[in-house]
Design a protein around this motif. Structure first.
Motif, PDB file in Angstrom:
ATOM      1  N   LEU A 127      57.950  24.085 -88.685  1.00  0.00           N
ATOM      2  CA  LEU A 127      58.300  23.650 -90.031  1.00  0.00           C
ATOM      3  C   LEU A 127      57.028  23.304 -90.794  1.00  0.00           C
ATOM      4  O   LEU A 127      56.001  22.971 -90.201  1.00  0.00           O
ATOM      5  CB  LEU A 127      59.199  22.413 -89.990  1.00  0.00           C
ATOM      6  CG  LEU A 127      60.474  22.479 -89.151  1.00  0.00           C
ATOM      7  CD1 LEU A 127      61.244  21.171 -89.274  1.00  0.00           C
ATOM      8  CD2 LEU A 127      61.336  23.647 -89.562  1.00  0.00           C
ATOM      9  N   HIS A 128      57.113  23.354 -92.108  1.00  0.00           N
ATOM     10  CA  HIS A 128      56.048  22.778 -92.914  1.00  0.00           C
ATOM     11  C   HIS A 128      56.116  21.262 -92.754  1.00  0.00           C
ATOM     12  O   HIS A 128      57.191  20.705 -92.482  1.00  0.00           O
ATOM     13  CB  HIS A 128      56.203  23.187 -94.374  1.00  0.00           C
ATOM     14  CG  HIS A 128      55.794  24.611 -94.622  1.00  0.00           C
ATOM     15  ND1 HIS A 128      55.738  25.172 -95.875  1.00  0.00           N
ATOM     16  CD2 HIS A 128      55.412  25.597 -93.770  1.00  0.00           C
ATOM     17  CE1 HIS A 128      55.344  26.422 -95.801  1.00  0.00           C
ATOM     18  NE2 HIS A 128      55.150  26.709 -94.520  1.00  0.00           N
ATOM     19  N   VAL A 129      54.980  20.597 -92.905  1.00  0.00           N
ATOM     20  CA  VAL A 129      54.925  19.168 -92.592  1.00  0.00           C
ATOM     21  C   VAL A 129      54.692  18.353 -93.867  1.00  0.00           C
ATOM     22  O   VAL A 129      53.991  18.791 -94.781  1.00  0.00           O
ATOM     23  CB  VAL A 129      53.833  18.869 -91.546  1.00  0.00           C
ATOM     24  CG1 VAL A 129      54.189  19.531 -90.230  1.00  0.00           C
ATOM     25  CG2 VAL A 129      52.467  19.353 -92.010  1.00  0.00           C
ATOM     26  N   PRO A 130      55.290  17.142 -93.958  1.00  0.00           N
ATOM     27  CA  PRO A 130      55.221  16.337 -95.185  1.00  0.00           C
ATOM     28  C   PRO A 130      53.899  15.574 -95.327  1.00  0.00           C
ATOM     29  O   PRO A 130      53.806  14.396 -95.004  1.00  0.00           O
ATOM     30  CB  PRO A 130      56.404  15.380 -95.034  1.00  0.00           C
ATOM     31  CG  PRO A 130      56.561  15.219 -93.558  1.00  0.00           C
ATOM     32  CD  PRO A 130      56.174  16.531 -92.948  1.00  0.00           C
ATOM     33  N   CYS A 131      52.880  16.264 -95.782  1.00  0.00           N
ATOM     34  CA  CYS A 131      51.591  15.628 -96.046  1.00  0.00           C
ATOM     35  C   CYS A 131      50.783  16.535 -96.976  1.00  0.00           C
ATOM     36  O   CYS A 131      51.221  17.627 -97.323  1.00  0.00           O
ATOM     37  CB  CYS A 131      50.833  15.349 -94.750  1.00  0.00           C
ATOM     38  SG  CYS A 131      50.715  16.732 -93.632  1.00  0.00           S
ATOM     39  N   ARG A 132      49.629  16.054 -97.392  1.00  0.00           N
ATOM     40  CA  ARG A 132      48.789  16.857 -98.297  1.00  0.00           C
ATOM     41  C   ARG A 132      48.100  17.979 -97.542  1.00  0.00           C
ATOM     42  O   ARG A 132      48.029  19.110 -98.014  1.00  0.00           O
ATOM     43  CB  ARG A 132      47.760  15.964 -98.992  1.00  0.00           C
ATOM     44  CG  ARG A 132      47.064  16.652-100.164  1.00  0.00           C
ATOM     45  CD  ARG A 132      46.122  15.698-100.874  1.00  0.00           C
ATOM     46  NE  ARG A 132      44.950  15.429-100.066  1.00  0.00           N
ATOM     47  CZ  ARG A 132      43.864  16.224-100.010  1.00  0.00           C
ATOM     48  NH1 ARG A 132      43.827  17.340-100.723  1.00  0.00           N
ATOM     49  NH2 ARG A 132      42.839  15.896 -99.249  1.00  0.00           N
ATOM     50  N   CYS A 133      47.581  17.677 -96.363  1.00  0.00           N
ATOM     51  CA  CYS A 133      47.070  18.709 -95.468  1.00  0.00           C
ATOM     52  C   CYS A 133      47.079  18.153 -94.054  1.00  0.00           C
ATOM     53  O   CYS A 133      47.133  16.935 -93.841  1.00  0.00           O
ATOM     54  CB  CYS A 133      45.687  19.210 -95.885  1.00  0.00           C
ATOM     55  SG  CYS A 133      44.404  17.966 -95.881  1.00  0.00           S
ATOM     56  N   CYS A 134      47.039  19.068 -93.084  1.00  0.00           N
ATOM     57  CA  CYS A 134      47.186  18.639 -91.699  1.00  0.00           C
ATOM     58  C   CYS A 134      46.534  19.661 -90.767  1.00  0.00           C
ATOM     59  O   CYS A 134      46.681  20.869 -90.962  1.00  0.00           O
ATOM     60  CB  CYS A 134      48.670  18.484 -91.356  1.00  0.00           C
ATOM     61  SG  CYS A 134      49.005  18.118 -89.615  1.00  0.00           S
TER      62      CYS A 134
END
Length: 542
Positions: free
Chosen positions: A363-370
């Motif tokens: 999944l895409h993750v809930p943050c600005r970048c990771c």
């Protein structure tokens, strides 16, 4: 669903806030969601390919054409299985097979032929469309076409001739009745009379062409009798119907056999449409949650820039409050986070677990970048979430849960422990906490431990502190509390800085618990005494 951890861990992390927003439109997409896999160390290339597929399909995530395909796709897997086993499909099933085959062809026209992702490339079912649409009408309908069989065509033609002759005879009788009685005859060939018309009723009772078919308190209805010729034609018609049913069954059996021979292509089509559906659902979820594609690395490290715990964020949004994103870099085996209650340590811990679990599911993750390396498993221990079903105390249940995690600590896991030993006395709690953190600092996992014990982290452990009230305008807060005492906790919460900062020395650690107690109006002499005790505390100075 192949998960990194047991369901309880996912419940604690509030993964449902992400997963519940992934809503495929077709039964095939729902099946793909149920079978979602977690990616583990060694699966980095496969996970990158999953994200590449999401990037590839992103241009289609609002496609009306694909939306139409997915919303109209019925589950025909049972029908294909039956055809494969040699069973004869019904006309309804044949209609659904035709409709699915047409949807596959529509999907193939949208997804480029040179698409580099085999998992979303359905094989052509044009031959099945032609098989079930021999007259090339191009309609989403199905019936047993005359063109399937000369015999069937002949039977239907003979039936039509008999129907026409029966209709002609009945029309002739109707016309003669109209002429003889000057009465109105409805389309069914019935004559309705009022019982006051006794003379006319008497005549009709004697007429061999008709018979009283129904009667009420005020009226009587007469219907046309079948003649011997009509009865003979009906016998012939029934014989033709038997022949027609036999021929149609033979045709349906032949169609079913050919469909069964193509079962492999149908199964590929189910998988392709399901995969497209799931990926588009994941993309819609990513747009709704403002989530991004993480960078996947082989090293076991996790870096989160402005990460958000979605459930907490949604709860705050409902109250018209803003969520403070948290950044953290986990590049050592052990990290210790300190800070007072209300500091958001637990939420930060859950956010780390949520991002790692979401990334492992593709999944895409809930943050600005990771940037993240994959884990073999995720363990989480949160004091108020512990199970005491085995008759243990809260502390006993916590230790049992942590013991399971420590047994796997050399297997590249993510271990998250909240308020370790918070349910026992401070001296023993400090000793256990310091020992466990020291143990984890020398293992092959990423461990994050939150604690009240500021000195529990030894050498080699990353020390982080919730910024809290460190840079807050304390005088301004006091004034606000004096003017609005009923909003005490809200005012303090609004001034808390939930970000994580380095805390490499004890002198850097702000005393938010005492600050909060003072702001909430605890007696001054108690605050002074607490500060004096704190100066000589054995626990925090060790």
């Amino acid at each position: 669903m192949n998960l990194l951890a047991d369901k309880k861990v996912y419940e604690i992390l509030n993964m449902e806030v992400l997963l519940d927003k992934i809503n495929p439109l077709s039964p095939y997409g729902m099946k793909e969601k149920r079978e979602m896999r977690s990616y583990r160390p060694g699966d980095e290339e496969a996970l990158e390919r999953e994200y590449d597929l999401m990037d590839y399909l992103e241009v289609h995530y609002t496609s009306k054409k694909l939306f139409s395909v997915l919303t109209h796709a019925k589950d025909i897997s049972e029908s294909i299985y039956r055809a494969e086993k040699g069973e004869v499909l019904t006309t309804v099933e044949l209609f659904e097979v035709k409709n699915f085959s047409m949807l596959v062809e529509k999907t193939r026209s949208i997804i480029e032929e040179n698409c580099p992702f085999d998992e979303i490339r359905a094989e052509s079912l044009k031959d099945i469309v032609r098989l079930l649409d021999p007259d090339e009408e191009g309609l989403n309908t199905f019936y047993i076409y005359d063109s399937y069989s000369k015999k069937l065509e002949s039977i239907k033609k003979e039936k039509n001739n008999l129907n026409r002759k029966i209709k002609e005879i009945k029309t002739e009788i109707k016309n003669s009745l109209k002429k003889d009685y000057d009465v109105r005859i409805n389309l069914k060939g019935d004559i309705s009379l009022n019982k006051t018309e006794a003379e006319l009723i008497d005549k009709m009772d004697k007429d061999s062409r008709i018979y009283p078919s129904s009667e009420s308190g005020t009226g009587i209805t007469y219907s046309i009798k079948n003649t011997a010729k009509i009865d003979g034609m009906i016998v012939d018609m029934n014989s033709l119907k038997v022949l027609e049913e036999e021929e149609e069954y033979r045709i349906m059996a032949k169609l079913s056999e050919k469909i069964g021979e193509c079962s492999d292509r149908f199964y590929i089509g189910f998988k392709a449409i399901g995969k497209i559906d799931l990926v588009l659902a994941k993309l819609r979820e990513a747009k709704v949650t403002s989530s991004i594609r993480p960078e996947i690395i082989k090293e076991h490290k996790i870096t989160i820039d402005e990460g958000r715990h979605r459930k907490t964020e949604e709860a705050l949004n409902k109250k018209n409050k803003s969520y403070v994103p948290v950044s953290v870099k986990l590049d050592r085996p052990a990290t210790c986070i300190t800070g007072a209650n209300m500091g958001g340590k637990t939420v930060s811990l859950k956010m780390i677990g949520l991002v790692a679990a979401a990334g492992a599911l593709g999944l895409h993750v809930p943050c600005r970048c990771c940037t993240m390396g994959l884990s073999e498993n995720i363990f989480i221990s949160i004091g108020d979430e512990q199970s005491v079903e085995k008759g243990l105390s809260t502390f006993g249940a916590e230790i049992l849960n942590i013991k399971r995690a420590l047994e796997k600590a050399d297997e590249r896991c993510l271990i998250l422990i909240d308020e370790l030993a918070g349910g026992t006395n401070p001296v023993e709690g400090y000793a256990i906490t310091k020992s466990i953190i020291g143990y984890l600092a020398d293992r092959n996992s990423i461990s994050v431990v939150t604690t009240h014990f500021d000195g529990a982290a030894g050498e080699g452990v990353q020390k982080l502190q919730v910024a809290g009230l460190k840079d807050a305008d304390m005088e301004g807060i006091r004034r606000n509390l004096t003017e609005n005492p009923e909003k005490g906790m809200d005012i303090i919460g609004e001034n808390m800085d939930y970000r994580l900062i380095a805390a490499d020395s004890i002198s850097q650690v702000p005393r938010d618990a005492i600050n909060i107690a003072e702001l909430m109006g605890l007696q001054e002499e108690i605050i002074d005494s607490a500060n004096e005790i704190l100066k000589g505390s054995d626990i925090v100075e060790k």
